[in-house]
Scaffold this active site. Structure first.
Site, PDB file in Angstrom:
ATOM      1  N   ASN A   9       0.776  -1.374  -0.078  1.00 47.57           N
ATOM      2  CA  ASN A   9       0.010   0.223   0.256  1.00 47.57           C
ATOM      3  C   ASN A   9       1.122   1.392   0.015  1.00 47.57           C
ATOM      4  OD1 ASN A   9      -2.244   1.820   0.247  1.00 47.57           O
ATOM      5  ND2 ASN A   9      -2.519   0.970   2.273  1.00 47.57           N
ATOM      6  N   LYS A  11      -0.411   4.081   0.125  1.00 44.07           N
ATOM      7  CA  LYS A  11      -1.096   4.821   1.379  1.00 44.07           C
ATOM      8  C   LYS A  11      -0.450   6.564   0.397  1.00 44.07           C
ATOM      9  CE  LYS A  11      -1.028   2.465   5.436  1.00 44.07           C
ATOM     10  NZ  LYS A  11      -0.852   2.401   6.051  1.00 44.07           N
ATOM     11  N   HIS A  93     -10.885   0.935   3.556  1.00 46.71           N
ATOM     12  CA  HIS A  93      -8.956   0.545   4.121  1.00 46.71           C
ATOM     13  C   HIS A  93      -9.258   1.889   5.815  1.00 46.71           C
ATOM     14  CE1 HIS A  93      -5.586   1.462   5.566  1.00 46.71           C
ATOM     15  NE2 HIS A  93      -5.019   0.793   5.132  1.00 46.71           N
ATOM     16  N   GLU A 141      -7.065  -5.985   9.765  1.00 44.41           N
ATOM     17  CA  GLU A 141      -6.362  -5.110  10.347  1.00 44.41           C
ATOM     18  C   GLU A 141      -6.684  -4.414  11.349  1.00 44.41           C
ATOM     19  OE1 GLU A 141      -3.506  -3.240   7.087  1.00 44.41           O
ATOM     20  OE2 GLU A 141      -5.582  -1.857   6.836  1.00 44.41           O
ATOM     21  N   SER A 203       4.024   0.687   6.015  1.00 47.95           N
ATOM     22  CA  SER A 203       5.497   1.500   6.494  1.00 47.95           C
ATOM     23  C   SER A 203       6.668   1.067   6.535  1.00 47.95           C
ATOM     24  CB  SER A 203       5.104   1.782   7.904  1.00 47.95           C
ATOM     25  OG  SER A 203       4.669   1.331   8.680  1.00 47.95           O
TER      26      SER A 203
HETATM   27  O1  G3P Z   1      -2.949  -1.170   4.308  1.00 49.70           O
HETATM   28  C1  G3P Z   1      -2.079  -1.682   4.802  1.00 49.70           C
HETATM   29  C2  G3P Z   1      -2.194  -0.918   5.917  1.00 49.70           C
HETATM   30  O2  G3P Z   1      -2.616  -0.117   6.388  1.00 49.70           O
HETATM   31  C3  G3P Z   1      -0.644  -1.764   7.474  1.00 49.70           C
HETATM   32  O3  G3P Z   1       0.293  -0.410   7.289  1.00 49.70           O
HETATM   33  O4  G3P Z   1       1.965   0.884   7.759  1.00 49.70           O
HETATM   34  O5  G3P Z   1       1.396  -1.244   9.478  1.00 49.70           O
HETATM   35  O6  G3P Z   1       2.672  -1.779   7.230  1.00 49.70           O
HETATM   36  P1  G3P Z   1       1.441  -0.769   8.157  1.00 49.70           P
END
Ligand code: G3P
Length: 223
Positions: A9, A11, A93, A141, A203
């Site tokens: 992602n 973002k 999301h 998530e 991230s």
């Molecule tokens: O879309 C994936 C995301 O929400 C996870 O983000 O930065 O924790 O890998 P992150």
């Protein structure tokens, strides 16, 4: 799309925007070609066409609106996303949340348009609710772990296994993806051991000094 898959992602990180997004997409494409591992890019609407033309990887929009041709200023029309070269879209999301009515309508429009859909869910309960709309993927998530250094597979492994089971009971064709804080080979291994068909990551890669290394580390978790 080959499974398991790393959904990357972009973002609205600087490294995932415009020309820098293209550089990152090229890196991901090279790794996918070298390793044979499956990587899909989840990108900003304005970058879809450029990235679809630049790389041979599946491209997903980060969002669509459940609208049709007509007067919908500022909305993201599924047909435009498809024509620009995306094969799919994310809906709901954690950073762009919607209610179930919106999700249901958006899944319907995505399917009418021929887009693959991944609906995000913050809990197993929500995953069950959105499973009723039969998207191809559900990404579970926990919002509080997004962008952090503790992964979902470490802090809440049960949300992965419970969601896999719960969604399978409703519709066995839906593939469960997980994400939030995923940052190591071991996280990816654990997630797939618990039944996830892929991970949704941002991230770790978008903020990395060496994104190539970061992607390689994660896809190494797919056996
Ligand atoms: O879309 C994936 C995301 O929400 C996870 O983000 O930065 O924790 O890998 P992150």
């Amino acid at each position: 799309m080959k499974l398991p898959v790393l959904f990357l992602n972009f973002k609205t990180y600087e490294q995932g925007t415009g020309k820098k997004a293209r550089e990152l997409a090229k890196i991901a494409e090279a790794i996918a070609m070298e390793t044979g591992k499956s990587i899909a890019l989840v990108v900003q609407a304005a970058d879809i066409r450029m990235l679809a033309e630049a790389v041979d990887l599946p491209i997903f929009a980060q969002h669509i609106d459940p609208v049709s041709y007509g007067s919908n200023t500022g909305k993201i029309l599924p047909e435009t996303v498809k024509e620009a070269g995306a094969i799919g879209t994310v809906i709901n999301h954690a950073e762009n949340k919607r209610d179930n009515k919106f999700v249901e309508d958006a899944v319907k429009r995505a399917k009418e348009t021929g887009l693959t859909v991944m609906v995000c869910a913050e809990t197993t309960e929500r995953a069950k609710e959105v499973a009723a709309f039969s998207p191809q993927f559900i990404a579970v998530e926990p919002p509080e772990l997004i962008g952090g250094v503790i992964s979902v597979s470490t802090a809440k492994p049960e949300i992965i296994s419970d969601s896999v089971e719960a969604v399978k009971e409703i519709n066995s064709e839906i593939d469960l993806i997980t994400g939030a804080g995923v940052n190591s080979t071991a996280d990816v291994e654990k997630s797939t051991e618990l039944g996830a068909k892929g991970v949704f990551v941002a991230s770790k890669i978008l903020k990395a000094d060496d994104p190539k290394k970061a992607i390689e580390e994660l896809v190494a978790g797919f056996k």
